[in-house]
Each structure stands twice: as C-alpha cells, then as structure tokens.
Scaffold this motif. Structure first.
Motif, short mmCIF file in Angstrom:
data_model
loop_
_atom_site.label_atom_id
_atom_site.label_comp_id
_atom_site.label_asym_id
_atom_site.label_seq_id
_atom_site.Cartn_x
_atom_site.Cartn_y
_atom_site.Cartn_z
N ILE A 1 0.83 -1.16 0.11
CA ILE A 1 -0.05 0.13 -0.23
C ILE A 1 0.84 1.10 0.12
O ILE A 1 1.78 1.41 0.92
N LEU A 2 0.68 2.06 -1.17
CA LEU A 2 1.58 3.29 -1.08
C LEU A 2 0.74 4.40 -0.62
O LEU A 2 -0.48 4.91 -0.95
N ARG A 3 1.46 5.26 0.27
CA ARG A 3 0.72 6.43 0.81
C ARG A 3 1.82 7.46 0.48
O ARG A 3 2.80 7.15 0.25
N ASP A 4 1.25 8.85 0.79
CA ASP A 4 2.22 9.96 0.61
C ASP A 4 3.26 9.73 1.59
O ASP A 4 4.41 10.36 1.02
N ASP A 5 3.26 9.31 2.67
CA ASP A 5 4.24 9.40 3.60
C ASP A 5 4.83 8.09 3.97
O ASP A 5 6.03 7.93 5.05
N ALA A 6 4.55 7.12 3.21
CA ALA A 6 4.97 5.58 3.42
C ALA A 6 4.62 4.64 2.50
O ALA A 6 3.84 5.07 1.86
N ILE A 7 5.57 3.56 2.47
CA ILE A 7 5.03 2.19 1.77
C ILE A 7 4.78 1.28 2.79
O ILE A 7 5.87 0.97 3.25
N ALA A 8 3.72 0.86 2.82
CA ALA A 8 3.39 -0.17 3.86
C ALA A 8 3.30 -1.55 3.22
O ALA A 8 2.61 -1.84 2.21
N LEU A 9 4.19 -2.80 3.75
CA LEU A 9 3.91 -4.24 3.25
C LEU A 9 3.14 -4.94 4.20
O LEU A 9 3.25 -4.91 5.46
N PHE A 10 2.34 -5.78 3.61
CA PHE A 10 1.57 -6.61 4.43
C PHE A 10 1.89 -8.08 4.16
O PHE A 10 1.81 -8.10 2.63
N GLY A 11 2.09 -8.92 4.95
CA GLY A 11 2.68 -10.31 4.53
C GLY A 11 1.56 -11.50 4.90
O GLY A 11 0.62 -11.02 5.91
N PHE A 12 1.30 -12.32 4.42
CA PHE A 12 0.11 -13.50 4.46
C PHE A 12 0.99 -14.85 4.23
O PHE A 12 1.74 -15.04 3.36
N ALA A 13 0.61 -15.82 5.08
CA ALA A 13 1.09 -17.19 4.81
C ALA A 13 0.43 -17.75 3.77
O ALA A 13 0.99 -18.68 3.01
N ALA A 14 -0.63 -17.41 3.27
CA ALA A 14 -1.47 -18.08 2.16
C ALA A 14 -2.22 -17.04 1.32
O ALA A 14 -2.35 -15.84 1.68
N GLU A 15 -2.09 -17.37 -0.07
CA GLU A 15 -2.91 -16.58 -1.13
C GLU A 15 -4.35 -16.03 -0.54
O GLU A 15 -4.79 -15.01 -1.02
N GLU A 16 -4.87 -17.13 0.03
CA GLU A 16 -6.27 -17.01 0.45
C GLU A 16 -6.36 -16.05 1.46
O GLU A 16 -7.42 -14.99 1.25
N GLU A 17 -5.61 -15.89 2.32
CA GLU A 17 -5.44 -14.63 3.42
C GLU A 17 -5.45 -13.55 2.68
O GLU A 17 -6.05 -12.36 3.09
N ARG A 18 -4.44 -13.26 1.73
CA ARG A 18 -4.14 -11.96 1.09
C ARG A 18 -5.45 -11.67 0.19
O ARG A 18 -5.87 -10.44 0.26
N ASP A 19 -6.16 -12.49 -0.35
CA ASP A 19 -7.38 -12.22 -1.07
C ASP A 19 -8.55 -11.55 -0.16
O ASP A 19 -9.32 -10.73 -0.51
N LEU A 20 -8.61 -12.35 1.01
CA LEU A 20 -9.67 -11.90 2.11
C LEU A 20 -9.36 -10.79 2.56
O LEU A 20 -10.28 -9.93 2.82
N PHE A 21 -7.95 -10.42 2.64
CA PHE A 21 -7.42 -9.26 3.11
C PHE A 21 -7.86 -7.96 2.16
O PHE A 21 -8.44 -6.92 2.62
N LEU A 22 -7.70 -8.30 0.83
CA LEU A 22 -8.11 -7.39 -0.15
C LEU A 22 -9.53 -7.09 -0.23
O LEU A 22 -10.10 -5.69 -0.41
N LEU A 23 -10.30 -8.09 0.11
CA LEU A 23 -11.84 -7.80 0.18
C LEU A 23 -12.33 -7.03 1.27
O LEU A 23 -13.29 -6.16 1.03
#
Length: 193
Positions: free
Chosen positions: A52-74
């Motif tokens: 996630i890019l913001r004006d003041d930072a680049i934030a990274l979020f990590g997930f053990a599985a793709e399904e968890e990342r997909d749910l995060f995006l939802l």
C-alpha cells in the motif's frame, strides 16, 4: 508492487516480521494467524505480500497463504475497514473459517474483533456475503467478485443512501428490475409505502 517476499526471518514481533531478502530487510505487517506460520529468527520463510503506497510511507503486509491475502483485499473494500482492522479480522482464524462465518452471516464473530462494532460487523457480512463462495469441505476457497451483479450494486447503492443493511435486503427482496438503477428505484418506491 511487491507480491512475494522470500528470505530469512530477521525479526519476529507480534504485529510484524522483518524478512532479509537479497541484503534488504522487508518489514511486513502480519496477522496473528500468519505469525503462527512464520518460523523462528534465522529460518527461511515465504510470504505473499500486498503493498500500500501512501504519501508518507510504503506499507507491506505479509500473508502465509494467498487466500488470506485475497480476503484481506476484500476486507479493505468494505467501508470503515482499514488495513489494521483487516489484519485484526484475519487474526480471528483461518481464512476458510472466516469465509464460512461470512457466508453464514455470523456477525458476532466479527464483533469480537477489537475495533469492530455491530454496524461494521454487519457491513462486512452484507458487503462480502455474495462475493465469497462458502467453501466445501475439501474445495479451495472461492472468491467471486460479483461486480456485475445488479442486486449487489443496488444493495450497495441503498447502503450509500443510508439504509440499514437489513432494510436494504428486505426492500430488494421484493423489488423488480433488470438493472441496479431499476432495482434501486423499485426499492425506494417500496420504502415510501
């Protein structure tokens, strides 16, 4: 966009990990569910990532599985749910369990998450119920975007107009129409009665 980070665990904290990959340490915010799958410092790990890019930072979020990342995006697509709240929701169990709770309309499960009240829990259920297919016992988690569904679009429109989720569902249950606009108009006529 950084989509995958593979390397050695350099730091392991309750809310984040640092993965050393190619001489660079990547700090990834993680849910407690993902943290359970991260090995001890010095061991190798692979995490699916979202940037996630913001004006003041680049934030990274990590997930053990793709399904968890997909749910995060939802979850990020739900009004009033930001990255921290989405990670807190993901910490409430495995993605399959959370998807089943959404499909079953179990708002109380989400109300137990710090930072989520009754209204936000109901919004998660209403906005995501049709987007998530209830997983069968051994089938992979299915997430269907449902973007072109007129009933889904009409429901979102009624929510934006300030109707409570339950009332919007009731109005649309008896509304006739082919497009989202026709359904909203029919629902508004029904609300005036």
């Amino acid at each position: 966009m950084i989509a995958l980070v593979r390397g050695e665990v350099a730091v392991r904290r309750p809310d984040h990990v640092v993965v050393l990959a190619g001489g660079v340490g990547y700090r990834l915010a993680v849910s407690s569910e993902t943290l359970r799958h991260v090995p001890a410092v010095g061991k190798d790990v692979t995490l699916h990532a979202h940037t996630i890019l913001r004006d003041d930072a680049i934030a990274l979020f990590g997930f053990a599985a793709e399904e968890e990342r997909d749910l995060f995006l939802l979850l990020l697509g739900v009004q009033a749910v930001g990255p921290k709240v989405a990670l807190a929701v993901l910490g409430g169990g495995a993605p399959r369990e959370l998807l089943s709770a959404i499909a079953a309309g179990d708002a109380k499960r989400f109300q137990a998450v710090p930072g989520i009240g009754k209204r936000t829990a109901e919004r998660i259920i209403v906005e995501l119920r049709e987007k998530v297919g209830a997983p069968e016992s051994d089938d992979p988690i299915t997430i269907s975007r449902g973007i072109d569904d007129p009933r889904l679009l009409a429901r979102d429109g009624l929510l934006e107009l300030g109707f409570p989720a339950q009332e919007a569902e009731q109005l649309l249950a008896v509304a006739d129409g082919e497009t989202a606009e026709e359904l909203i108009a029919a629902a508004l006529r029904g609300a005036r009665r």
